[in-house]
Design a protein around this motif. Structure first.
Motif, PDB file in Angstrom:
ATOM      1  N   GLU A  56      -2.807   5.863   2.994  1.00 47.91           N
ATOM      2  CA  GLU A  56      -3.900   4.970   2.603  1.00 47.91           C
ATOM      3  C   GLU A  56      -3.869   3.636   3.355  1.00 47.91           C
ATOM      4  O   GLU A  56      -4.730   2.780   3.133  1.00 47.91           O
ATOM      5  N   ARG A  65     -12.967   6.506   6.441  1.00 47.76           N
ATOM      6  CA  ARG A  65     -13.467   5.396   5.634  1.00 47.76           C
ATOM      7  C   ARG A  65     -14.369   4.490   6.459  1.00 47.76           C
ATOM      8  O   ARG A  65     -15.423   4.042   5.977  1.00 47.76           O
ATOM      9  N   ASP A 108      -2.203  11.285   9.277  1.00 44.51           N
ATOM     10  CA  ASP A 108      -3.043  11.208   8.080  1.00 44.51           C
ATOM     11  C   ASP A 108      -3.657   9.828   7.886  1.00 44.51           C
ATOM     12  O   ASP A 108      -4.825   9.713   7.494  1.00 44.51           O
ATOM     13  N   ASN A 109      -2.886   8.765   8.141  1.00 45.40           N
ATOM     14  CA  ASN A 109      -3.431   7.433   7.892  1.00 45.40           C
ATOM     15  C   ASN A 109      -4.516   7.049   8.903  1.00 45.40           C
ATOM     16  O   ASN A 109      -5.448   6.331   8.570  1.00 45.40           O
ATOM     17  N   ILE A 144       0.841  -1.204   0.000  1.00 44.13           N
ATOM     18  CA  ILE A 144       0.000   0.000   0.000  1.00 44.13           C
ATOM     19  C   ILE A 144       0.872   1.249   0.000  1.00 44.13           C
ATOM     20  O   ILE A 144       0.611   2.205  -0.738  1.00 44.13           O
ATOM     21  N   TYR A 161       0.339   3.164  -3.415  1.00 39.84           N
ATOM     22  CA  TYR A 161      -0.563   4.297  -3.171  1.00 39.84           C
ATOM     23  C   TYR A 161       0.160   5.339  -2.318  1.00 39.84           C
ATOM     24  O   TYR A 161       0.853   6.180  -2.833  1.00 39.84           O
ATOM     25  N   SER A 189      -7.639   9.141   7.791  1.00 44.56           N
ATOM     26  CA  SER A 189      -8.214   8.547   6.582  1.00 44.56           C
ATOM     27  C   SER A 189      -8.928   7.239   6.896  1.00 44.56           C
ATOM     28  O   SER A 189     -10.013   6.960   6.365  1.00 44.56           O
ATOM     29  N   SER A 242     -11.418  -0.879   3.925  1.00 38.54           N
ATOM     30  CA  SER A 242     -12.299  -1.066   2.762  1.00 38.54           C
ATOM     31  C   SER A 242     -12.445  -2.541   2.422  1.00 38.54           C
ATOM     32  O   SER A 242     -13.522  -2.995   2.017  1.00 38.54           O
ATOM     33  N   ARG A 291      -7.066   2.933   5.463  1.00 40.86           N
ATOM     34  CA  ARG A 291      -8.259   3.126   4.629  1.00 40.86           C
ATOM     35  C   ARG A 291      -8.484   1.916   3.712  1.00 40.86           C
ATOM     36  O   ARG A 291      -9.586   1.390   3.614  1.00 40.86           O
ATOM     37  N   ARG A 292      -7.431   1.477   3.047  1.00 42.42           N
ATOM     38  CA  ARG A 292      -7.578   0.364   2.118  1.00 42.42           C
ATOM     39  C   ARG A 292      -7.884  -0.952   2.851  1.00 42.42           C
ATOM     40  O   ARG A 292      -8.678  -1.758   2.385  1.00 42.42           O
TER      41      ARG A 292
END
Length: 197
Positions: free
Chosen positions: A105, A139, A131-132, A97, A101, A135, A112, A108-109
């Protein structure tokens, strides 16, 4: 480099114990009601076939693994495993990731792919500004997961993304993490008592 006062180990321990004592004395009033709400949310999710997803960075990542292990294995009671997962231990996922990306992320990924409506996402962060983490919480909320934050300082932007905040109002990262571990253990104990008493 900034000059720092060098304390003897004994004096450093005295100071840390005093800081920790002061912080812990404030926790019942600041986090008690939220802890009860968090326990109830986790019990509700697990009773309905959902799971608890923990995530954090650095020392908080280690605590995420620790707390997931307490639920998937056992905390104090001999009982069947509970559905819990830390979104931090897989080096292949983390590097894939981050490379394909962005590190922002990372959670978030994973949320998801692994999260489902009715699950609980628990973010551990001493700053509330990563930030992660932000995020990932955003999500999780988009997907219909209950979001819980074990936060420090003023909670940062994460307070706006958490349905339930366990906020440790302190500035020292180590003391915040120590309080988070206590809160995490009480969360595990409450879940066991709620589901298996």
């Amino acid at each position: 480099m900034k000059n720092m006062e060098r304390l003897s180990p004994g004096r450093a321990l005295e100071n840390a114990a005093a800081d920790l004592r002061k912080m812990l004395e404030a926790l019942p009033g600041e986090c008690g009601p939220a802890l009860e709400t968090a326990i109830a949310a986790c019990c509700r999710a697990l009773n309905k076939g959902g799971k608890i997803l923990f995530f954090g960075n650095g020392g908080s990542a280690a605590q995420a693994q620790h707390l997931a292990a307490e639920l998937i294995n056992r905390f104090q009671r001999d009982r069947h495993p509970l559905a819990a997962l830390a979104l931090v231990p897989d080096a292949a996922v983390t590097t894939a990731i981050g490379n394909d990306y962005a590190f922002a992320e990372l959670f978030r990924r994973q949320l998801s792919g692994l999260g489902r409506p009715g699950d609980v996402a628990i973010a551990l962060t001493t700053s509330g500004t990563s930030d992660n983490i932000i995020s990932g919480l955003a999500r999780a909320r988009e997907m219909g997961l209950t979001t819980i934050g074990m936060l420090g300082r003023d909670g940062g932007y994460c307070t706006e993304l958490c349905d339930i905040c366990l906020l440790v109002r302190a500035d020292n990262t180590a003391r915040i993490q120590e309080a988070h571990l206590l809160l995490g253990h009480l969360l595990c104990e409450g879940i066991e008592n709620g589901l298996f008493a």
